[in-house]
Enzyme design. Structure first.
Site, PDB file in Angstrom:
ATOM      1  N   THR A 155       0.821  -1.206   0.000  1.00  0.00           N
ATOM      2  CA  THR A 155       0.000   0.000   0.000  1.00  0.00           C
ATOM      3  C   THR A 155       0.861   1.264   0.000  1.00  0.00           C
ATOM      4  O   THR A 155       1.694   1.449   0.883  1.00  0.00           O
ATOM      5  CB  THR A 155      -0.872   0.033   1.277  1.00  0.00           C
ATOM      6  OG1 THR A 155      -1.550  -1.207   1.389  1.00  0.00           O
ATOM      7  CG2 THR A 155      -1.861   1.183   1.233  1.00  0.00           C
ATOM      8  N   GLU A 156       0.637   2.115  -1.009  1.00  0.00           N
ATOM      9  CA  GLU A 156       1.314   3.422  -1.086  1.00  0.00           C
ATOM     10  C   GLU A 156       2.833   3.299  -0.987  1.00  0.00           C
ATOM     11  O   GLU A 156       3.510   4.192  -0.497  1.00  0.00           O
ATOM     12  CB  GLU A 156       0.801   4.361   0.022  1.00  0.00           C
ATOM     13  CG  GLU A 156      -0.721   4.485   0.090  1.00  0.00           C
ATOM     14  CD  GLU A 156      -1.301   5.414  -0.960  1.00  0.00           C
ATOM     15  OE1 GLU A 156      -0.511   6.100  -1.636  1.00  0.00           O
ATOM     16  OE2 GLU A 156      -2.536   5.445  -1.100  1.00  0.00           O
ATOM     17  N   LEU A 157       3.343   2.163  -1.430  1.00  0.00           N
ATOM     18  CA  LEU A 157       4.775   1.855  -1.369  1.00  0.00           C
ATOM     19  C   LEU A 157       5.342   1.959   0.053  1.00  0.00           C
ATOM     20  O   LEU A 157       6.515   2.303   0.243  1.00  0.00           O
ATOM     21  CB  LEU A 157       5.592   2.740  -2.324  1.00  0.00           C
ATOM     22  CG  LEU A 157       5.447   2.465  -3.822  1.00  0.00           C
ATOM     23  CD1 LEU A 157       6.559   3.188  -4.580  1.00  0.00           C
ATOM     24  CD2 LEU A 157       5.501   0.983  -4.162  1.00  0.00           C
TER      25      LEU A 157
END
Lengths: 402, 422
Positions: free
Chosen positions: A147-149
């Site tokens: 998620t979101e890096l």
């Protein structure tokens, strides 16, 4: 060896909550998901982005056999909404999958913060998502993107334990130091590949493409090729271009030529002598690691801070996360599928993002993405929905006891 | 008997207790045969079955340009009381803009927003021009003004007509600002009370403030408590059906979320109660400049599964919330009167009010605490919630008190005051 240009496009849509889910609804109406506006938003983005951009990529792949290799990560909640609202979008992604030139990555089903807040839930969601991708696209993901890096050493270790051979992260300057993001690394104490995002070149498309503040005219493919060629002439092994797929037609308008930019870039790259388009899996297989990278602190691709502060940066965000995850064990013990489903839909990180109070600079980005009038409104509605799930859980428990 | 009244809000357009009080008072006075012309800056919304002749200063009393300028100059002379007003006022500037937009012979209509916004002070002075005009042209027996925004207008009307002036102080700048008064507003309040023949105020604490801080002679100040509309009491029965089904208790804060109302003391007490007893929920209903801060404060205590915010509520949701609640708290830091506890009593809910509220003077059987004493507030909440008998006794006693509180009695008292001048 040619420089590998690695495109990864993120596709995600949350189940947004009803703006009128008020105090009086708690424990009474459990319909806090705003199906009407989720459908409208999905239909709009399908028309502006998913369908036309998929068409561009499919045509490019067919015109240049074997040359166009790209990757997607599609969150579970986005897949669910394709199935619910726009099945034609899912079909067009399946068509891309059938070409054999598209890699689908694994992530948490609910685009959640579980990697930070509950390892147990994290592992479950990644497995659920991986199975779903295999079922829908006929390929088992070997690359993990969180998620979101959101990334650190621990997350890489879990990814390895789950059997992934590569994982992605933001190329955060303060973590890299003198190192370049254009190489492959090995996360500390693992044997998998770490692919970093070149944020300068990624943002050139994702944020600055037609932004009047940065440039007079929209970015052209020829201009962008000169940036890439500057790197490839220095023989860098790899360039990671990671961005939201909604960049193409939704965040930037078709009228400004964003879809033509995508088509032309694919065309130019497929014919280039010093660069080739490659998927993360292929990059991990063919490019040698430059050594271990130790990233103990959480990093992400969000805001200027590139840390967790977009989701867990104030008391509203922290308290909702804490309450939700404190319910995990009981929710799962209840074996109540509806309850588990609703609880998990609330785990989606977007709900936390909407309650972010970083007003300046990055706040503008938050406002763009938030359907609510203020972070505090978003929090009130989110807290109401969480309390509804909590009350239902308590009722289930009381029934079992009596 | 004809009364010229100046107010700033009147139902259906109200932003707080002032409009509600003006409505209750004038309705009861008109039943006693008092003929009231009520002036507001601007009429908003539809008026139905109004107990008064409602006039908007903005268009009912138009003035020609020359008249307007003459009055502006006249005000400039005596505005010395408000020499401190200048930051808000620039008459030359104002005249200039008027000149540029109006033709030479056109009538000038004074525009008002009728809000409490940035131009409030300018609107207050412009509103006073209407006072002179009305005082000159029509005949009334008494002039009655509600709160400082209207005091200049009342004074102008008195000067023009020679009729007696009653000023009604529903709150002072000390209540609103937390002992950090705006000098201009303070000056206007003081000026109005000095020029008045009589000052009516809504509690003994208010009278003390008026005497101590504004230097007004005690014999010139009469205390008349506010009341509450009771017409709809019979309809409350069926609202009880909203009452939640489980045995959870709901403790309610309902009002503007501002410093004056003491919301942080409610949250502090809630945290202590939640630690000690289960099955209790706290609800903070309303909007205000401290709402965001209070939400963050509550969230930082990790009590979000026991404490809820509703945002601003319309009349129906307000009723609904009252009918769900088990205890009402008004921890005001400074409350001239405080009508909401009476609404709670109407709904059969026990109330806890701060000693720093006017209502504490008449609610003999309510639990009263000092707003800062959150330990005692928390303990009182626990006591009432865990002893249904005590809660019940408080309700019964409060309801008896409520029977004595009626706008009819308020109106009789006010009419007596008018009659003294006839």
């Amino acid at each position: 060896m040619k420089t590998a240009v690695c495109f990864y496009f993120q596709v995600h849509q949350p189940f947004r909550l009803r703006k009128d889910y008020d105090f009086f609804s708690i424990g009474k109406n459990h319909n806090f998901i705003d199906h009407t506006s989720n459908r409208q938003i999905m239909e709009k983005i399908a028309k502006n982005c998913y369908l036309p951009a998929n068409k561009v990529l499919l045509e490019a792949i067919k015109k240049n056999p074997g040359k166009i290799n790209i990757s997607f990560s599609i969150s579970g909640t986005a897949l669910e909404q394709f199935e619910l609202y726009t099945p034609e979008v899912l079909e067009s992604f399946q068509e891309l999958a059938q070409t054999g030139n598209v890699e689908f990555l694994a992530e948490t089903w609910h685009h959640s913060l579980a990697s930070v807040l509950s390892e147990n839930e994290f592992v479950e969601q990644v497995k659920l998502h991986r199975d779903k991708i295999q079922k829908v696209f006929g390929q088992k993901p070997t690359t993990f993107r969180n998620t979101e890096l959101i990334y650190n050493n621990r997350i890489a270790t879990i990814a390895e334990q789950l059997g992934f051979t590569a994982t992605l992260a933001e190329g955060v300057d303060k973590m890299l130091g003198w190192r370049s993001p254009n190489f492959i690394y090995t996360p500390k104490d693992t044997n998998i590949a770490l692919l970093l995002k070149n944020y300068k070149l990624s943002d050139e498309i994702a944020f600055r493409f037609s932004n009047k503040f940065w440039r007079e005219k929209p970015l052209t493919a020829a201009e962008y090729m000169t940036y890439l060629e500057k790197l490839s002439s220095r023989k860098v092994p790899y360039i990671g271009l990671f961005m939201d797929y909604e960049t193409f037609g939704e965040h930037h308008r078709k009228e400004d030529g964003i879809l033509s930019l995508l088509a032309e870039l694919m065309n130019l790259l497929s014919k280039n002598d010093s660069m080739e388009l490659a998927t993360p899996k292929e990059v991990a297989r063919t490019r040698r690691s430059m050594g271990e990278l130790d990233i103990p602190e959480y990093t992400s691709w969000a805001d200027r801070e590139r840390d967790l502060s977009a989701w867990l940066g104030n008391s509203m965000q922290n308290s909702t996360a804490k309450l939700l995850y404190s319910m995990e064990k009981d929710i799962k013990t209840s074996k109540n599928e509806e309850l588990i489903r609703d609880w998990r839909r609330l785990l989606t990180s977007d709900h936390n993002y909407y309650a972010c109070t970083k007003y300046y600079g990055d706040g503008a980005v938050h406002n763009y993405f938030s359907p609510y009038n203020s972070p505090h409104d978003a929090f009130m509605i989110y807290a109401n929905a969480i309390n509804d799930v909590k009350i239902r859980l308590e009722r289930t428990q009381n029934q079992t006891e009596s | 008997m004809k009364v010229l009244m100046f107010g700033w809000e009147f139902p259906p357009h109200i932003s707080g207790g002032l409009g509600t009080a003006c409505f209750g008072l004038t309705k009861a006075l008109s039943k006693l045969g008092v003929d009231i012309t009520f002036i507001v800056p601007k009429i908003k919304g539809e008026q139905k079955d109004s107990p008064v002749t409602l006039l908007g200063a903005d268009n009912i009393v138009p003035m020609t340009k020359s008249e307007f300028e003459k009055q502006t100059e006249h005000l400039e002379e005596y505005i010395e009381i408000g020499s401190t007003l200048t930051p808000y006022l620039d008459f030359d500037e104002y005249k200039k803009t008027k000149k540029s937009t109006d033709g030479d012979n056109n009538d000038v209509t004074i525009e008002f927003s009728g809000n409490y916004g940035q131009n409030l002070m300018e609107e207050v002075v412009r509103y006073s021009l209407v006072g002179e005009k009305l005082g000159k042209e029509q005949s009334y027996d008494v002039i009655h003004c509600h709160d400082w925004m209207t005091f200049l207008a009342g004074h102008e009307a008195k000067k023009a007509s020679g009729k007696p002036l009653v000023v009604h102080v529903h709150s002072t700048e000390f209540d609103r600002s937390g002992n950090n008064p705006n000098t201009e507003i303070f000056n206007l309040e003081k000026f109005g009370m000095e020029k008045a023949d009589l000052v009516i105020t809504v509690s003994k604490r208010m009278k003390d403030i008026i005497v101590d801080k504004y230097g007004i002679a005690a014999k010139k100040v009469t205390v008349i408590y506010n009341a509450v509309e009771k017409d709809d009491i019979s309809e409350l029965g069926k609202l009880r059906e909203f009452k939640k089904s489980n045995n959870e208790k709901i403790v309610l804060f309902l009002g503007r979320i501002t410093m004056q109302k003491g919301p942080e003391y409610f949250i502090e007490a809630a945290r202590m109660v939640i630690e000690k007893i289960p099955n209790v929920r706290f609800v903070m209903a309303g909007a205000g400049d401290l709402a965001k801060k209070m939400i963050e404060k509550m969230a930082s205590m990790d009590i979000i599964d026991r404490f809820h915010f509703t945002g601003f509520l319309g009349p129906n949701d307000r009723e609904r919330l009252f009918s769900m609640s088990d205890l009402y708290i008004m921890p005001s830091v400074s409350e001239p009167f405080g009508i909401t506890p009476l609404e709670a009593i109407k709904h059969n809910i026990p109330v806890i009010v701060s000693n720093q509220s006017g209502i504490a003077e008449i609610l003999e059987d309510a639990i009263k605490i000092d707003f800062w004493n959150t330990d005692k507030l928390a303990q009182s909440i626990i006591d009432i919630l865990s002893s249904p008998h005590q809660g019940h006794a408080i309700i019964e006693n409060n309801k008896r008190t409520l029977e004595q509180i009626d706008w009819k009695y308020v109106a009789i008292h006010v009419r007596e005051i008018y009659q003294n001048y006839l």
